[in-house]
Design a protein around this motif. Structure first.
Motif, PDB file in Angstrom:
ATOM      1  N   GLN A 236       0.812  -1.131  -0.066  1.00 47.21           N
ATOM      2  CA  GLN A 236       0.153  -0.164   0.018  1.00 47.21           C
ATOM      3  C   GLN A 236       0.771   1.327   0.077  1.00 47.21           C
ATOM      4  OE1 GLN A 236      -4.296  -0.853   1.512  1.00 47.21           O
ATOM      5  NE2 GLN A 236      -3.268  -1.159   3.376  1.00 47.21           N
ATOM      6  N   THR A 237       2.005   1.189   0.668  1.00 46.73           N
ATOM      7  CA  THR A 237       2.744   2.420   0.685  1.00 46.73           C
ATOM      8  C   THR A 237       3.297   2.697  -0.907  1.00 46.73           C
ATOM      9  OG1 THR A 237       3.448   1.950   2.802  1.00 46.73           O
ATOM     10  CG2 THR A 237       5.103   3.214   1.426  1.00 46.73           C
ATOM     11  N   ALA A 238       3.770   1.488  -1.629  1.00 42.41           N
ATOM     12  CA  ALA A 238       4.136   1.655  -2.986  1.00 42.41           C
ATOM     13  C   ALA A 238       3.097   2.391  -3.792  1.00 42.41           C
ATOM     14  CB  ALA A 238       4.669   0.207  -3.587  1.00 42.41           C
ATOM     15  N   ALA A 239       1.935   1.964  -3.801  1.00 42.67           N
ATOM     16  CA  ALA A 239       0.675   2.202  -4.379  1.00 42.67           C
ATOM     17  C   ALA A 239       0.699   3.831  -4.109  1.00 42.67           C
ATOM     18  CB  ALA A 239      -0.633   1.380  -4.231  1.00 42.67           C
ATOM     19  N   HIS A 240       0.696   4.053  -2.776  1.00 44.97           N
ATOM     20  CA  HIS A 240       0.435   5.710  -2.645  1.00 44.97           C
ATOM     21  C   HIS A 240       1.570   6.574  -3.196  1.00 44.97           C
ATOM     22  CE1 HIS A 240      -1.134   8.925   0.206  1.00 44.97           C
ATOM     23  NE2 HIS A 240       0.158   9.395  -0.036  1.00 44.97           N
ATOM     24  N   VAL A 241       2.906   6.095  -2.844  1.00 44.88           N
ATOM     25  CA  VAL A 241       4.076   7.143  -3.353  1.00 44.88           C
ATOM     26  C   VAL A 241       3.808   7.000  -4.837  1.00 44.88           C
ATOM     27  CG1 VAL A 241       5.066   6.779  -1.304  1.00 44.88           C
ATOM     28  CG2 VAL A 241       5.608   5.145  -3.396  1.00 44.88           C
ATOM     29  N   SER A 242       3.374   5.885  -5.796  1.00 50.58           N
ATOM     30  CA  SER A 242       3.350   5.913  -7.096  1.00 50.58           C
ATOM     31  C   SER A 242       2.294   6.985  -7.514  1.00 50.58           C
ATOM     32  CB  SER A 242       3.141   4.896  -7.554  1.00 50.58           C
ATOM     33  OG  SER A 242       2.351   4.232  -7.453  1.00 50.58           O
ATOM     34  N   GLY A 243       1.330   7.364  -6.639  1.00 48.37           N
ATOM     35  CA  GLY A 243       0.169   8.234  -7.150  1.00 48.37           C
ATOM     36  C   GLY A 243      -1.115   7.009  -7.750  1.00 48.37           C
ATOM     37  N   ALA A 244      -0.781   5.694  -7.597  1.00 45.60           N
ATOM     38  CA  ALA A 244      -1.689   4.904  -8.205  1.00 45.60           C
ATOM     39  C   ALA A 244      -3.126   5.031  -7.155  1.00 45.60           C
ATOM     40  CB  ALA A 244      -1.200   3.625  -8.157  1.00 45.60           C
ATOM     41  N   ALA A 245      -2.863   4.903  -5.898  1.00 42.49           N
ATOM     42  CA  ALA A 245      -4.001   4.725  -5.116  1.00 42.49           C
ATOM     43  C   ALA A 245      -3.604   5.492  -3.620  1.00 42.49           C
ATOM     44  CB  ALA A 245      -4.594   3.337  -4.591  1.00 42.49           C
ATOM     45  N   PHE A 246      -4.750   6.088  -2.959  1.00 39.87           N
ATOM     46  CA  PHE A 246      -4.394   6.769  -1.983  1.00 39.87           C
ATOM     47  C   PHE A 246      -4.518   5.784  -0.697  1.00 39.87           C
ATOM     48  CE2 PHE A 246      -4.423  11.332  -0.228  1.00 39.87           C
ATOM     49  CZ  PHE A 246      -4.194  11.030   1.284  1.00 39.87           C
ATOM     50  N   TYR A 247      -3.460   5.936   0.022  1.00 39.54           N
ATOM     51  CA  TYR A 247      -3.290   4.954   1.173  1.00 39.54           C
ATOM     52  C   TYR A 247      -4.057   5.560   2.408  1.00 39.54           C
ATOM     53  CZ  TYR A 247      -1.078   1.682   4.465  1.00 39.54           C
ATOM     54  OH  TYR A 247      -0.898   0.803   5.768  1.00 39.54           O
ATOM     55  N   TYR A 248      -5.115   5.575   2.845  1.00 37.08           N
ATOM     56  CA  TYR A 248      -5.691   6.000   4.077  1.00 37.08           C
ATOM     57  C   TYR A 248      -5.475   5.402   5.397  1.00 37.08           C
ATOM     58  CZ  TYR A 248      -8.365   8.792   0.712  1.00 37.08           C
ATOM     59  OH  TYR A 248      -8.817   9.638  -0.344  1.00 37.08           O
ATOM     60  N   GLN A 249      -4.856   5.920   6.176  1.00 35.05           N
ATOM     61  CA  GLN A 249      -4.415   5.307   7.430  1.00 35.05           C
ATOM     62  C   GLN A 249      -4.934   6.500   8.665  1.00 35.05           C
ATOM     63  OE1 GLN A 249      -0.028   4.407   7.544  1.00 35.05           O
ATOM     64  NE2 GLN A 249      -0.088   5.849   5.591  1.00 35.05           N
ATOM     65  N   GLN A 250      -5.043   5.800   9.855  1.00 34.09           N
ATOM     66  CA  GLN A 250      -5.458   6.196  11.009  1.00 34.09           C
ATOM     67  C   GLN A 250      -5.045   7.667  11.288  1.00 34.09           C
ATOM     68  OE1 GLN A 250      -5.127   3.592  14.274  1.00 34.09           O
ATOM     69  NE2 GLN A 250      -6.120   4.823  15.717  1.00 34.09           N
ATOM     70  N   SER A 251      -3.680   7.892  10.802  1.00 30.16           N
ATOM     71  CA  SER A 251      -3.181   9.362  11.055  1.00 30.16           C
ATOM     72  C   SER A 251      -3.734  10.417   9.995  1.00 30.16           C
ATOM     73  CB  SER A 251      -1.812   9.298  10.855  1.00 30.16           C
ATOM     74  OG  SER A 251      -1.408   8.788   9.659  1.00 30.16           O
ATOM     75  N   ASP A 252      -4.625   9.823   9.060  1.00 30.72           N
ATOM     76  CA  ASP A 252      -5.356  10.885   8.264  1.00 30.72           C
ATOM     77  C   ASP A 252      -6.571  11.368   8.762  1.00 30.72           C
ATOM     78  OD1 ASP A 252      -3.287  10.680   6.344  1.00 30.72           O
ATOM     79  OD2 ASP A 252      -3.933   8.570   5.782  1.00 30.72           O
ATOM     80  N   VAL A 253      -6.947  10.783   9.835  1.00 34.12           N
ATOM     81  CA  VAL A 253      -8.224  11.190  10.570  1.00 34.12           C
ATOM     82  C   VAL A 253      -8.129  12.076  11.778  1.00 34.12           C
ATOM     83  CG1 VAL A 253     -10.381  10.605  11.750  1.00 34.12           C
ATOM     84  CG2 VAL A 253      -9.268   9.141   9.625  1.00 34.12           C
ATOM     85  N   MET A 254      -8.489  13.367  11.420  1.00 34.74           N
ATOM     86  CA  MET A 254      -8.393  14.344  12.795  1.00 34.74           C
ATOM     87  C   MET A 254      -9.438  14.072  13.902  1.00 34.74           C
ATOM     88  SD  MET A 254      -5.919  16.725  11.744  1.00 34.74           S
ATOM     89  CE  MET A 254      -6.718  18.022  12.626  1.00 34.74           C
ATOM     90  N   ASP A 255      -9.088  14.287  14.950  1.00 35.67           N
ATOM     91  CA  ASP A 255      -9.792  13.953  16.254  1.00 35.67           C
ATOM     92  C   ASP A 255     -10.524  12.536  15.964  1.00 35.67           C
ATOM     93  OD1 ASP A 255      -9.425  16.727  17.059  1.00 35.67           O
ATOM     94  OD2 ASP A 255     -11.237  17.212  15.681  1.00 35.67           O
ATOM     95  N   GLN A 256      -9.566  11.669  16.292  1.00 29.71           N
ATOM     96  CA  GLN A 256     -10.028  10.271  15.852  1.00 29.71           C
ATOM     97  C   GLN A 256     -10.889   9.877  16.913  1.00 29.71           C
ATOM     98  OE1 GLN A 256      -6.441   7.910  15.663  1.00 29.71           O
ATOM     99  NE2 GLN A 256      -5.526   9.250  14.380  1.00 29.71           N
ATOM    100  N   PRO A 257     -11.949   8.886  16.551  1.00 28.22           N
ATOM    101  CA  PRO A 257     -12.934   8.631  17.545  1.00 28.22           C
ATOM    102  C   PRO A 257     -12.609   7.239  18.314  1.00 28.22           C
ATOM    103  CG  PRO A 257     -13.908   8.005  15.265  1.00 28.22           C
ATOM    104  CD  PRO A 257     -12.621   8.632  15.261  1.00 28.22           C
TER     105      PRO A 257
END
Length: 266
Positions: free
Chosen positions: A122-143
């Motif tokens: 998933q890291t390789a896909a993200h840095v190549s621009g193929a697909a966005f790797y959504y992670q926990q850190s991408d959510v503000m004010d995590q529930p």
């Protein structure tokens, strides 16, 4: 083929000619883009300007590559039939397109002796621009308080209906500063959408609803859904009902790596 004759356009063009008709996509990256977001223990041992290519399978791969592969070659040994098909397609493309060229091919299901994956799909896909790797850190004010939430990639055209299959590292091919890193399309830009995505993936992954977080242009066929919904140990029996008789009864190995589990096995 001399290394000097290869550049980004030629490498990706040759691979696309071989693999796109089989339901695969290819995206280039520099090793440095990948290594820059990982700790030293997970980095690739190549210079930053080394060319690499990540290979994705689209929904079309099942009918355009896998079923013909089973029809013509069948399943051999203990490894997963999909993995065998992907390896056959990729190695055939590499040998046809780059005879004599040094290419380090790493598959999503392969592990190092340390039990770490040979590459983080998933890291390789993200840095190549193929697909966005959504992670926990991408959510503000995590529930979720202290709960660990696994991340997942979303493709701009296929949503979650795709898989990351392989990384090809061209150890002799260096690319310059003219190759600029693309940003992956942010298909799920809102906090609410990202919470919905990660919760669907972590808590309800078996209903596949996370795959439809964006409207896909194509999804898996019913036959493909039936295959990936079947437990791995029972897939050979399913293939028999379809007229494909594996040469040996076996239980395919399952991969414990969370990245491969989703984006590399359906």
């Amino acid at each position: 083929m001399a290394a000097t004759t290869l550049n980004v356009e030629r490498v990706t063009g040759l691979l696309e000619d071989c693999l796109s008709k089989l339901g695969f996509e290819v995206y280039h990256l520099k090793v440095g883009w990948y290594n820059s977001v990982l700790p030293p223990s997970l980095r690739l041992a190549y210079p930053d300007d080394t060319l690499a290519v990540v290979v994705l399978s689209t929904p079309a791969m099942f009918e355009q590559a896998f079923l013909p592969f089973m029809e013509e070659r069948g399943c051999q040994g203990l490894s997963d039939p999909i993995d065998q098909c992907v390896k056959h397609c990729v190695t055939s493309a590499v040998s046809q397109c780059f005879p004599g060229q040094k290419v380090d091919v790493r598959y999503d299901y392969e592990l190092l002796p340390s039990r770490k994956p040979k590459f983080l799909a998933q890291t390789a896909a993200h840095v190549s621009g193929a697909a966005f790797y959504y992670q926990q850190s991408d959510v503000m004010d995590q529930p979720w308080a202290e709960k660990k939430m696994f991340g997942v990639c979303v493709h701009p055209r296929f949503g979650g209906w795709f898989a990351i299959r392989a990384l090809l590292v061209f150890g002799d091919v260096m690319v310059g500063s003219e190759v600029v890193q693309p940003a992956p399309p942010d298909c799920v830009p809102t906090r609410e959408g990202r919470i919905q995505l990660l919760e669907a993936f972590n808590f309800h992954w078996q209903d596949w609803s996370y795959r439809d977080i964006v409207p896909p242009v194509q999804t898996y066929s019913q036959k493909q859904r039936d295959y990936f919904s079947t437990p791995p140990a029972q897939r050979s029996a399913l293939l028999r009902t379809w007229g494909f008789l594996p040469r040996e009864d076996h239980q395919p190995e399952t991969n414990p790596d969370s990245q491969s589990q989703v984006n590399g096995h359906g």
